[in-house]
Design a protein around this motif. Structure first.
Motif, PDB file in Angstrom:
ATOM      1  N   GLU A 401       0.863  -1.171   0.000  1.00 41.61           N
ATOM      2  CA  GLU A 401       0.000   0.000   0.000  1.00 41.61           C
ATOM      3  C   GLU A 401       0.903   1.226   0.000  1.00 41.61           C
ATOM      4  OE1 GLU A 401      -3.146   0.264  -0.277  1.00 41.61           O
ATOM      5  OE2 GLU A 401      -3.755  -1.818  -0.050  1.00 41.61           O
ATOM      6  N   PRO A 402       0.988   1.956  -1.111  1.00 37.43           N
ATOM      7  CA  PRO A 402       1.885   3.113  -1.162  1.00 37.43           C
ATOM      8  C   PRO A 402       1.455   4.189  -0.175  1.00 37.43           C
ATOM      9  CG  PRO A 402       0.447   3.099  -3.075  1.00 37.43           C
ATOM     10  CD  PRO A 402       0.226   1.803  -2.362  1.00 37.43           C
ATOM     11  N   ALA A 474     -19.235   0.624  10.373  1.00 39.91           N
ATOM     12  CA  ALA A 474     -19.265   1.883   9.611  1.00 39.91           C
ATOM     13  C   ALA A 474     -18.290   2.897  10.197  1.00 39.91           C
ATOM     14  CB  ALA A 474     -20.677   2.448   9.600  1.00 39.91           C
ATOM     15  N   ILE A 475     -18.284   3.012  11.531  1.00 36.44           N
ATOM     16  CA  ILE A 475     -17.363   3.954  12.177  1.00 36.44           C
ATOM     17  C   ILE A 475     -15.918   3.543  11.917  1.00 36.44           C
ATOM     18  CG2 ILE A 475     -16.611   4.838  14.419  1.00 36.44           C
ATOM     19  CD1 ILE A 475     -19.528   4.614  15.350  1.00 36.44           C
ATOM     20  N   GLY A 476     -15.660   2.247  11.950  1.00 36.32           N
ATOM     21  CA  GLY A 476     -14.306   1.769  11.654  1.00 36.32           C
ATOM     22  C   GLY A 476     -13.898   2.072  10.230  1.00 36.32           C
ATOM     23  N   ASN A 477     -14.835   1.930   9.298  1.00 34.80           N
ATOM     24  CA  ASN A 477     -14.524   2.224   7.891  1.00 34.80           C
ATOM     25  C   ASN A 477     -14.152   3.689   7.677  1.00 34.80           C
ATOM     26  OD1 ASN A 477     -14.912  -0.379   6.987  1.00 34.80           O
ATOM     27  ND2 ASN A 477     -17.047  -0.049   6.393  1.00 34.80           N
ATOM     28  N   PRO A 481      -7.118   2.828   7.590  1.00 33.94           N
ATOM     29  CA  PRO A 481      -6.230   3.193   6.480  1.00 33.94           C
ATOM     30  C   PRO A 481      -6.915   2.960   5.130  1.00 33.94           C
ATOM     31  CG  PRO A 481      -5.034   1.923   8.122  1.00 33.94           C
ATOM     32  CD  PRO A 481      -6.486   1.866   8.520  1.00 33.94           C
ATOM     33  N   GLY A 482      -6.759   3.890   4.211  1.00 32.83           N
ATOM     34  CA  GLY A 482      -7.381   3.773   2.892  1.00 32.83           C
ATOM     35  C   GLY A 482      -8.867   4.066   2.895  1.00 32.83           C
ATOM     36  N   ALA A 483      -9.373   4.727   3.959  1.00 33.93           N
ATOM     37  CA  ALA A 483     -10.801   5.029   4.045  1.00 33.93           C
ATOM     38  C   ALA A 483     -11.218   6.010   2.946  1.00 33.93           C
ATOM     39  CB  ALA A 483     -11.132   5.614   5.419  1.00 33.93           C
ATOM     40  N   LEU A 484     -12.532   6.006   2.650  1.00 26.85           N
ATOM     41  CA  LEU A 484     -13.070   6.901   1.630  1.00 26.85           C
ATOM     42  C   LEU A 484     -13.285   8.319   2.145  1.00 26.85           C
ATOM     43  CD1 LEU A 484     -15.825   4.670  -0.022  1.00 26.85           C
ATOM     44  CD2 LEU A 484     -13.638   5.327  -1.011  1.00 26.85           C
ATOM     45  N   THR A 485     -13.092   8.543   3.433  1.00 23.61           N
ATOM     46  CA  THR A 485     -13.432   9.827   4.044  1.00 23.61           C
ATOM     47  C   THR A 485     -12.814  11.026   3.321  1.00 23.61           C
ATOM     48  OG1 THR A 485     -13.630   8.725   6.177  1.00 23.61           O
ATOM     49  CG2 THR A 485     -13.430  11.117   6.201  1.00 23.61           C
ATOM     50  N   PRO A 486     -11.503  11.068   3.084  1.00 22.19           N
ATOM     51  CA  PRO A 486     -10.950  12.255   2.393  1.00 22.19           C
ATOM     52  C   PRO A 486     -11.529  12.456   0.999  1.00 22.19           C
ATOM     53  CG  PRO A 486      -9.196  10.948   3.396  1.00 22.19           C
ATOM     54  CD  PRO A 486     -10.435  10.106   3.443  1.00 22.19           C
ATOM     55  N   SER A 487     -11.708  11.360   0.248  1.00 21.55           N
ATOM     56  CA  SER A 487     -12.201  11.482  -1.126  1.00 21.55           C
ATOM     57  C   SER A 487     -13.641  11.969  -1.165  1.00 21.55           C
ATOM     58  CB  SER A 487     -12.095  10.131  -1.841  1.00 21.55           C
ATOM     59  OG  SER A 487     -10.754   9.724  -1.953  1.00 21.55           O
ATOM     60  N   VAL A 488     -14.498  11.419  -0.289  1.00 27.93           N
ATOM     61  CA  VAL A 488     -15.914  11.808  -0.290  1.00 27.93           C
ATOM     62  C   VAL A 488     -16.071  13.253   0.161  1.00 27.93           C
ATOM     63  CG1 VAL A 488     -18.160  11.374   0.767  1.00 27.93           C
ATOM     64  CG2 VAL A 488     -16.741   9.454   0.042  1.00 27.93           C
ATOM     65  N   VAL A 489     -15.394  13.641   1.244  1.00 26.02           N
ATOM     66  CA  VAL A 489     -15.505  15.005   1.751  1.00 26.02           C
ATOM     67  C   VAL A 489     -14.998  16.003   0.720  1.00 26.02           C
ATOM     68  CG1 VAL A 489     -14.659  16.612   3.508  1.00 26.02           C
ATOM     69  CG2 VAL A 489     -15.381  14.308   4.165  1.00 26.02           C
ATOM     70  N   LEU A 490     -13.877  15.683   0.079  1.00 28.36           N
ATOM     71  CA  LEU A 490     -13.310  16.596  -0.917  1.00 28.36           C
ATOM     72  C   LEU A 490     -14.179  16.680  -2.161  1.00 28.36           C
ATOM     73  CD1 LEU A 490     -10.846  18.399  -1.228  1.00 28.36           C
ATOM     74  CD2 LEU A 490      -9.680  16.513  -2.368  1.00 28.36           C
ATOM     75  N   SER A 491     -14.698  15.539  -2.611  1.00 31.43           N
ATOM     76  CA  SER A 491     -15.481  15.533  -3.847  1.00 31.43           C
ATOM     77  C   SER A 491     -16.792  16.283  -3.696  1.00 31.43           C
ATOM     78  CB  SER A 491     -15.750  14.087  -4.284  1.00 31.43           C
ATOM     79  OG  SER A 491     -16.521  13.408  -3.316  1.00 31.43           O
ATOM     80  N   LEU A 492     -17.478  16.083  -2.595  1.00 30.31           N
ATOM     81  CA  LEU A 492     -18.778  16.735  -2.411  1.00 30.31           C
ATOM     82  C   LEU A 492     -18.661  18.133  -1.823  1.00 30.31           C
ATOM     83  CD1 LEU A 492     -21.292  14.055  -1.092  1.00 30.31           C
ATOM     84  CD2 LEU A 492     -21.237  15.192  -3.298  1.00 30.31           C
ATOM     85  N   GLY A 493     -17.599  18.364  -1.030  1.00 24.94           N
ATOM     86  CA  GLY A 493     -17.510  19.624  -0.301  1.00 24.94           C
ATOM     87  C   GLY A 493     -17.549  20.844  -1.186  1.00 24.94           C
ATOM     88  N   LEU A 494     -16.702  20.892  -2.230  1.00 25.59           N
ATOM     89  CA  LEU A 494     -16.643  22.072  -3.096  1.00 25.59           C
ATOM     90  C   LEU A 494     -17.938  22.282  -3.871  1.00 25.59           C
ATOM     91  CD1 LEU A 494     -13.031  22.031  -4.596  1.00 25.59           C
ATOM     92  CD2 LEU A 494     -14.022  23.728  -3.075  1.00 25.59           C
ATOM     93  N   GLY A 495     -18.460  21.195  -4.448  1.00 26.84           N
ATOM     94  CA  GLY A 495     -19.685  21.315  -5.237  1.00 26.84           C
ATOM     95  C   GLY A 495     -20.862  21.788  -4.414  1.00 26.84           C
ATOM     96  N   LEU A 496     -21.046  21.188  -3.227  1.00 27.38           N
ATOM     97  CA  LEU A 496     -22.160  21.589  -2.367  1.00 27.38           C
ATOM     98  C   LEU A 496     -21.963  23.002  -1.820  1.00 27.38           C
ATOM     99  CD1 LEU A 496     -22.966  18.326  -0.374  1.00 27.38           C
ATOM    100  CD2 LEU A 496     -24.361  19.428  -2.119  1.00 27.38           C
ATOM    101  N   ALA A 497     -20.714  23.355  -1.468  1.00 23.05           N
ATOM    102  CA  ALA A 497     -20.459  24.703  -0.956  1.00 23.05           C
ATOM    103  C   ALA A 497     -20.794  25.753  -2.014  1.00 23.05           C
ATOM    104  CB  ALA A 497     -19.009  24.831  -0.512  1.00 23.05           C
ATOM    105  N   LEU A 498     -20.431  25.486  -3.276  1.00 20.11           N
ATOM    106  CA  LEU A 498     -20.763  26.409  -4.357  1.00 20.11           C
ATOM    107  C   LEU A 498     -22.276  26.517  -4.525  1.00 20.11           C
ATOM    108  CD1 LEU A 498     -19.906  28.193  -6.750  1.00 20.11           C
ATOM    109  CD2 LEU A 498     -19.843  26.137  -8.155  1.00 20.11           C
ATOM    110  N   ARG A 752     -11.229  -2.012  -4.626  1.00 22.26           N
ATOM    111  CA  ARG A 752     -10.401  -3.178  -4.350  1.00 22.26           C
ATOM    112  C   ARG A 752     -10.366  -3.472  -2.846  1.00 22.26           C
ATOM    113  NH1 ARG A 752      -5.174  -4.122  -3.108  1.00 22.26           N
ATOM    114  NH2 ARG A 752      -4.708  -1.892  -3.122  1.00 22.26           N
ATOM    115  N   ALA A 753     -10.162  -2.409  -2.052  1.00 22.91           N
ATOM    116  CA  ALA A 753     -10.148  -2.600  -0.602  1.00 22.91           C
ATOM    117  C   ALA A 753     -11.520  -3.023  -0.105  1.00 22.91           C
ATOM    118  CB  ALA A 753      -9.698  -1.305   0.080  1.00 22.91           C
ATOM    119  N   ARG A 754     -12.602  -2.482  -0.696  1.00 26.92           N
ATOM    120  CA  ARG A 754     -13.958  -2.839  -0.278  1.00 26.92           C
ATOM    121  C   ARG A 754     -14.235  -4.315  -0.566  1.00 26.92           C
ATOM    122  NH1 ARG A 754     -17.308   1.062   2.483  1.00 26.92           N
ATOM    123  NH2 ARG A 754     -15.903   2.835   2.526  1.00 26.92           N
TER     124      ARG A 754
END
Length: 851
Positions: A401-402, A474-477, A481-498, A752-754
């Motif tokens: 895992e890089p 769910a809380i553990g996910n 490591p490798g959780a979707l949290t950064p990707s989901v927050v970043l992907s939706l955050g800007l669009g919804l904020a706009l 893959r991790a899922r």
């Protein structure tokens, strides 16, 4: 040449050949990449192509839009004999006069505000006036007996409830509606009007008695030159021979300056929204590249087992990424090129747009460059991590895992692309300060979103143990490591904020126009009140609206021509202050400080002041123009240049819609100058019926006074805002669609991790229902957290724009909050479950063999 040197020399060709071979399997894994790049590129290409198409059409039709090669405009006075002789020497001249007035039925039962335009027999010098029925203009405006002919916009007939052939009164003149206006060639160059057009002859205007001392009337002289190429020299000669004429000169090359400026500003705004969509899509590019390269681990490991250096591996996949990016950019350019042609079908009646399909290479090239820089900026870092895949990954898929940052050349490359992207956005902007603020806000949002994702993970890691296995999973996910949290927050955050920002700005503006502003605003503005009428006018209002508060001030028109002796045309003025110098401004004089303003600097002059002319300047506009106390302002009024010294600055409450002026002069400045009066009446408790009675009484008693009902003007502005909001919401929808694509890409990147987690949990006894609940809880938590961030960030952004830029009251709107949370939850849960449904049915054996 050594063997190593030969390999290095041909390495790019080898990388390209390997990249093309591997792409024979199709674009699987890159569809989201393609969609993200294509969407943002299409938005930027379409907006800029549409802007260029309108500007190009305006430039090509300049003579028709201006109805002349050059136009000289004078306010409140006609040309002198010397000025007229100069104009006549230039070529064919068409004179027209424009003003607002009241059209009323002969029996006094109804009245309506009109934009009155009086033309002569030479009008129009260019273009064609289209009417229904189609007859020569001279015939339509001819006088029969004591009645003059007139043509009107269909809206006027509708408002007055009349038909062709009916008669109305304009001032003291009786006119007959002989036709309706289908197309007026110079309507755009005349500017935006709050009322329907009524066109009459110059003789009819003279008979109406509307043009009196101090009347707010614009006299235009349009000239058809024998040699249109002499436009620049004619303008220079006019300014040299008549330096104090005070006329505004406009050429066919700049027939509609206000429209051009507004189109440029609006296209910049939509371009920034499109750039937001592209940057949001950039996160999707990063996710898509990471997911694609994650699936190519065995291929990368095979390359390395066969002796390929890491640089060759990076070049292979960089070549693929560039080719895919170019395909996405190409798709986006195709759709962007079609947008002006499609928009023309809807805008042809209101804007000059080309009816045939045309390409705008500079707009398309700019969009392509934005798209390419975005793709590279967000793809380089995943590429840098992929090159670190070890050969052992060929034998154990889950063994590597890089982590950490890639090598410095990749970081430097990504930063260079981001810097180029920011520089391009600023360099191409109409208002660079807005672009810098926008880029700063985007950068801050990225940092803040990373902080939000870290905070969510930290809270999940320290949350108390719960009994529900699904919720615990769910809380553990969320924090593993490798959780979707950064990707989901970043992907939706800007669009919804706009989306929240635009919705709150739109909601606050609408509420202000229909609520608070409408309640604070005067009921009426009364214009062109003559000095001989002012006493009778006061008495009439005292009877018609006894509870109303009447405010009246002297009113003149003047154009700023110089600051401290320097021609204003030579000054580099920021966009925020340009409107003050564009055309004539209403000016007044007063002994005392206006009630609705406060001094910010300097002092007011004494009531009996008799020294050099002084002026009070609006503080905000003075800052934009770079003025300070003691500066000299030269204003041309009635063909005479008057210079006054700035004595003070004051804050002006423009949003109150009460009587306000950029400049208020000391009374001695205009001693003896002819002028009319401007008045307002305020009665918050007046009913629509009472207002109609006041309008009827004033119009019938004083037919030359123009009455403007403020609520009608606000309704027109509200309609315009609704039309603008449609375009803004469409742009925001592009950013939101990009967020959806990015979210889907984030899920694909984590598949893959899922799959591994789902197989292991099912092997240990977890049911499909437990996994569905766990994933649902995870997406609900992430969606709610992202919605909270979007509400906070969007609320702050909207507050800044509304309260600081627009200087209007700003409130948080609960309905926007609820809608945002619902959208976020639907997107995260719906898309999340749709993306993970296939994972739940994954066979265990193939996955377990790779552990």
């Amino acid at each position: 040449m050594s063997e190593t040197g030969a390999i290095n020399r041909f390495r790019p060709f080898l990388a390209l050949r390997l990249a093309l071979r591997e792409m024979r399997g199709g674009l699987k894994g890159f569809y989201i990449f393609l969609a993200c790049i294509a969407l943002g590129t299409a938005a930027i290409a379409g907006v800029n192509s549409l802007s260029q198409s309108i500007s190009a059409t305006i430039a090509s039709q300049g003579q028709e839009l201006l109805a002349g090669d050059i136009r000289f405009e004078l306010n409140n006075r006609v040309a002198t004999a010397e000025e007229q002789a100069f104009l006549d020497s230039l070529g064919s001249v068409s004179a027209s006069s424009g003003l607002r007035s009241m059209a009323r039925l002969p029996d006094g039962s109804n009245q309506a505000l009109v934009e009155l335009k009086a033309v002569d027999g030479a009008y129009p010098l260019y273009g064609t006036l289209e009417s229904e029925p189609a007859r020569p203009l001279a015939e339509l405006l001819s006088k029969q007996g004591e009645v003059f002919g007139a043509i009107a916009a269909p809206l006027l007939l509708e408002r007055l409830g009349i038909s062709l052939g009916d008669e109305i009164l304009i001032g003291n003149a009786r006119v007959r509606i002989s036709a309706t206006i289908v197309r007026e060639p110079d309507a755009l160059s005349d500017g935006f009007g709050f009322a329907p057009r009524l066109m009459v002859s110059a003789d009819a205007l003279s008979a109406s008695g509307l043009v009196q001392t101090g009347s707010l009337v614009e006299h235009g002289y349009k000239v058809k030159l024998a040699d249109p190429q002499r436009v620049a020299s004619v303008r220079a000669e006019a300014e040299k021979r008549f330096p104090s004429a005070g006329w505004s000169i406009r050429t066919s090359g700049n027939a509609t300056p206000s429209l051009n400026a507004n189109i440029t500003r609006f296209s910049q705004f939509l371009t920034l929204v499109g750039l937001t969509a592209l940057i949001v899509g950039g996160v999707g590019v990063a996710n898509a590249v990471r997911a694609y390269l994650d699936g190519k681990r065995s291929v990368i490991a095979t390359f390395k087992c066969l002796g390929a250096p890491a640089s060759l591996v990076a070049m292979v996949y960089l070549a693929q990424i560039l080719m895919i990016a170019l395909i996405g950019i190409g798709i986006g350019l195709v759709f962007g090129a079609l947008i002006p042609f499609i928009a023309a079908q809807f805008l042809a009646d209101v804007l000059p747009v080309p009816t045939s399909f045309q390409l705008y290479p500079s707009a398309l090239g700019l969009a392509a460059l934005f798209g390419l820089l975005t793709a590279l900026a967000f793809a380089i870092l995943p590429l840098g991590r992929a090159r670190r895949v070890p050969p052992t990954a060929l034998f154990r898929q889950q063994g590597f895992e890089p982590t950490g940052f890639p090598a410095w050349p990749y970081l430097a490359g990504a930063l260079a692309c981001l810097a180029a992207l920011a520089g391009l956005a600023v360099w191409t902007a109409y208002d660079r300060s807005i672009s810098l603020i926008f880029l700063g806000a985007i950068a801050f949002a990225f940092i803040l979103l990373r902080g939000v994702s870290w905070l969510i993970s930290w809270l999940a890691r320290r949350s108390p143990r719960v009994n529900s296995p699904a919720l615990r999973l769910a809380i553990g996910n969320i924090h593993r490591p490798g959780a979707l949290t950064p990707s989901v927050v970043l992907s939706l955050g800007l669009g919804l904020a706009l989306l929240v920002t635009l919705a709150l700005i739109d909601g606050n503006l609408r509420r202000e126009l229909t609520g608070d502003m409408a309640e604070r605003a005067p009921n009426f503005f009364f214009v062109d009140i003559q000095g001989s009428e002012i006493e009778g006018f006061r008495s009439l209002l005292a009877q018609a609206m006894p509870e109303g508060k009447v405010v009246e001030v002297p009113m003149l028109r003047g154009r700023i021509v110089a600051f401290n002796g320097e021609d204003v045309n030579s000054r580099n003025v920021p966009p925020g202050g340009q409107w003050v110098l564009r055309g004539d401004r209403g000016i007044t004089y007063a002994k005392n400080r206006p009630e609705n303003s406060t001094l910010t600097e300097g002092t007011w002059w004494p009531e009996d002041y008799q020294g050099e002319p002084l002026v009070s300047f609006s503080a905000e506009e003075a800052r934009e123009l770079g003025l300070k106390l003691g500066d000299a302002v030269t204003v041309n009024v009635l063909g005479r240049n008057i210079t006054a010294k700035i004595a003070n600055f004051r804050n002006v409450e423009w949003e109150s819609l009460s009587i306000n002026f950029v400049m208020v002069f000391s009374p001695n400045t205009f001693a003896g100058a002819p002028h009319a009066w401007l008045a307002t009446v305020i009665d918050p408790d007046a009913t629509a019926k009472e207002e109609a009675a006041v309008l009827k009484s004033v119009t019938n008693t004083y037919p030359t006074i123009t009455s403007v009902r403020v609520k009608d003007a606000l309704d027109i502005v509200n309609t315009l805002l609704a039309q603008l909001a449609t375009a803004i919401r469409a742009a925001a929808a592009v950013a939101l669609i990009a967020s959806v694509l990015v979210l889907a890409g984030a899920l694909a990147a984590g598949n893959r991790a899922r799959i591994h987690d789902a197989v292991v949990l099912k092997t240990l006894g977890a049911t499909r229902g437990t996994l569905i609940r766990a994933f649902s809880y995870e997406y609900i938590i992430l969606g709610f957290a992202t919605a909270v961030f979007a509400l906070f960030a969007g609320g702050v952004s909207a507050w800044f724009v509304v309260s600081r830029v627009m200087t209007l009251p700003s409130d948080f709107l609960p309905d926007v909050a609820v809608a945002t949370i619902v959208i976020a939850l639907v997107m995260t849960v719906g898309i999340g479950l749709a993306g993970t449904w296939r994972i739940l049915g994954q066979k265990a054996a193939p996955v377990l063999r790779e552990l």
